[in-house]
Design an enzyme around this catalytic site. Structure first.
Site, short mmCIF file in Angstrom:
data_model
loop_
_atom_site.label_atom_id
_atom_site.label_comp_id
_atom_site.label_asym_id
_atom_site.label_seq_id
_atom_site.Cartn_x
_atom_site.Cartn_y
_atom_site.Cartn_z
N ARG A 271 7.43 -25.12 24.94
CA ARG A 271 7.24 -26.50 24.48
C ARG A 271 6.99 -27.40 25.69
O ARG A 271 7.80 -27.44 26.62
CB ARG A 271 8.51 -26.94 23.75
N GLU A 366 38.55 -14.78 8.61
CA GLU A 366 39.48 -13.90 9.34
C GLU A 366 40.47 -14.67 10.20
O GLU A 366 40.77 -14.29 11.33
CB GLU A 366 38.71 -12.91 10.23
N THR A 368 41.58 -18.94 10.71
CA THR A 368 40.89 -20.11 11.26
C THR A 368 41.16 -20.26 12.76
O THR A 368 42.09 -19.65 13.30
CB THR A 368 41.39 -21.40 10.57
#
Lengths: 385, 249
Positions: A271, A366, A368
């Site tokens: 870009r 699984e 937090t």
């Protein structure tokens, strides 16, 4: 980058799975995500690649590789699609492993070969509508009524729970009260058992090509021998499975971050703004340098935890740290990768948009991030009674 | 049928090439090496032939040091039965062909498959040199290979067309895309990688064939300049650019 935990075979595994993921999963990922579709075909293909049961012996249909090999597999799948990586992680860590580790010979022979081939998948049901992080608050009950367990209750957010190829589920249940404490046991319930029904949860933000379901048990009778391990060891099974599951989520975080970083780097090199590639602008190059560093740190910590596991040492704290750190850096890396893509990062045509949504699972599933911090703070002695 | 596939180790196709030691050596640091793609097409064909002709075996042979072992293991993981590594640095094509021929004379094969050329030096010498030394026929580049008993039916390439050959085994075949297609290439699965652990990789002492080539120095080609697009109707602009900027007319 060279890593001291890796040998030539690990490198070959990485190359092979990368090629497989790019050739077979990447072309389907956009559509499966858009249509919220679980693909039995890709599950079968992952089975044929030998990705299910990677760490269990060949006599049960597995491959007998180390857990680092499995972690590399997850990383490489997540590098192109978190949904397939999620299916792989859950099916291995929470589906196959508990049956292999605790199942009787009959249970292993009955289930493992079809689960390892990818013909069928398995789920692990712990979370309930009113008990997530506080898993001891779960109430799904299994009553001993002679020859059978009579199960009543419901479970939610169960990955792989309601697909056309789901064979069954390992269910966490309360089987009694001992000295005022709930006794937990895990019980195998096959799909199709009377009184067991499942419903797919729709309109998810992330992991849209995985199946997430709600399971209902209504006077569901299963034979007594369906208990997995011994009565009362359900909590242990859950915790042990979750430790491995955390390494899996950590690997998905590292892989997702790697994929997002590569996309951002490639975009930034091509870009052009203000007369040069945006990667030449320090505002962008520093972001990319940070992304690269974070991924390398997360990966090295993850490999260390795998090393501990493969050498039969405790890895619970390391698993918590890996899970926490990888999922948090996956968020940061995916976020910056979208930023680097500018307006294009907001369009679904660019896969970075999917990566940005998918990473959000990792800080929640699984255990937090908050629960991981509790585990770590307890370990360093912060919490006094 | 005993099939031998000669594999070469080459830099991955995305490698940025640079030189070291006064530009007399290729800089290998940080470079990922892979099985030469033309050899991999040949290896895949060999595996297909093995599957179609029960009792056949596929061996791979490589001239090089232990640093090439990962690509040899990959060949075994894809399905080769055993491997031979002639333990010396590969310096030039004639030396490699000589080393392989010494092994083949002592251990005959019905079919020898190489790539038509390696994608690093692109010499395209090994298949023909090897066949010449062994005194057997060769077809390279080859885009079609079928075995009928002791006869090989081969398709070669000529300018603007194809050539059909048949030859009695043994022959040397220089494979490329076409002998199998890209979709036929195999990715090692986990079972294959595990099996590769226990397949034999025999390290053979080199015969010491002399190399006749010395590298004076390497030069990287000048990078391509940016391309200028000129509208098809703007002949004046094109002539101007060719005359005054490119200075070619």
């Amino acid at each position: 980058m060279k890593n001291p935990f890796l040998n030539n075979e690990h490198e070959l595994i990485r190359q092979s799975i990368r090629e497989f993921a790019e050739k077979e999963i990447a072309p389907l990922a956009y559509q499966l995500d858009r249509d919220e579709k679980f693909s039995p075909y890709l599950t079968k293909r992952m089975g044929e690649m030998g990705l299910f049961g990677m760490c269990i012996p060949q006599e049960y249909g597995g491959q007998g590789l180390d857990s680092l090999s499995f972690i590399i597999a997850l990383e490489e799948i997540a590098r192109v699609d978190s949904s397939q990586a999620g299916i792989l992680s859950v099916h291995n860590s929470l589906g196959i492993d508990p049956i292999f580790n605790l199942g009787t010979q009959e249970q292993k022979e009955k289930y493992l070969s079809d689960l390892c081939s990818g013909n069928q998948i398995w789920a692990f049901a712990l979370t309930e509508p009113n008990s997530g992080s506080d898993s001891r608050n779960s109430i799904t009950k299994a009553e001993d009524i002679g020859e059978y367990w009579k199960i009543n209750g419901s479970k939610t957010f169960i990955t792989n729970g309601n697909t056309s190829i789901t064979r069954g589920v390992t269910l966490q249940t309360v089987t009694g009260i001992n000295n005022g404490k709930k006794e937990f046991s895990t019980i195998i319930v096959e799909k199709g058992t009377k009184g067991f029904s499942a419903e797919t949860i729709h309109d998810k933000m992330m992991w849209r090509a995985t199946n997430t379901s709600q399971l209902y048990f209504n006077d569901c009778l299963v034979p007594k021998e369906n208990i997995l391990g011994s009565k009362g060891n359900g909590s242990k099974i859950m915790l042990k499975s979750l430790d491995s599951g955390k390494l899996g989520i950590s690997a998905i975080g590292v892989g997702l971050a790697q994929g997002a970083y590569e996309m951002a780097l490639n975009y930034a090199k091509n870009r052009k703004q203000f007369g040069k590639s945006i990667s030449n602008h320090q505002a962008i190059s520093f972001k990319l340098a940070d992304m690269h560093m974070k991924i390398e740190l997360a990966r090295t910590m993850l490999y260390k935890a795998c090393w501990l596991k493969d050498n039969n040492q405790r890895f619970s704290i390391e698993a918590a740290m890996c899970k926490l750190y990888s999922s948090e850096i996956a968020k940061e890396v995916a976020d910056e990768a979208v930023q680097i893509h500018g307006g294009y990062g907001l369009i679904k045509e660019y896969p970075i948009e999917r990566f940005y949504r998918d990473q959000r699972m990792l800080q929640i599933g699984e255990g937090t991030s908050e629960i991981q911090r509790i585990i770590i703070s307890k370990y360093i002695g912060c919490i006094t009674k | 049928m005993k099939i031998l596939v000669c594999i070469s180790s080459v830099p991955d196709t995305t490698t940025k090439i640079s030189f070291t030691n006064n530009s007399t050596e290729f800089d290998k640091s940080g470079v990922q090496f892979v099985i030469n793609p033309n050899d991999e097409f040949g290896l895949t064909k060999a595996l297909q032939l093995k599957e179609a002709n029960p009792g056949s075996t596929v061996s791979v042979i490589h001239v090089g040091s232990a640093t090439s072992d990962p690509i040899i293991r990959k060949a075994l993981a894809i399905g080769a039965d055993d491997a031979i590594r002639i333990n010396t640095e590969a310096v030039d094509a004639l030396q490699v062909a000589n080393e392989i021929s010494v092994y083949v004379k002592a251990n005959p094969f019905d079919l020898i498959i190489t790539g038509k050329e390696s994608i690093d030096h692109n010499g395209a010498i090994v298949p023909h040199a090897l066949a010449e030394i062994l005194g057997i026929p060769s077809v390279s580049p080859c885009i079609g290979l079928e075995i009928d008993g002791t006869l090989a039916k081969l398709t070669g390439i000529v300018d603007g067309g194809k050539e059909e050959f048949s030859a009695s085994l043994p022959v040397v075949v220089g494979g490329q895309k076409g002998i199998v297609e890209e979709r036929d290439l195999r990715i090692p699965n986990m079972r294959g990688i595990m099996q590769a652990r226990s397949k034999p990789l025999n390290i053979v002492t080199a015969s010491g064939s002399a190399s006749s080539q010395k590298i004076a120095n390497f030069d990287a080609p000048t990078p391509k300049a940016a391309c200028k697009m000129v509208d098809a109707n703007n002949m004046e602009e094109l002539v101007n650019l060719l005359q005054n900027e490119a200075k070619v007319i």
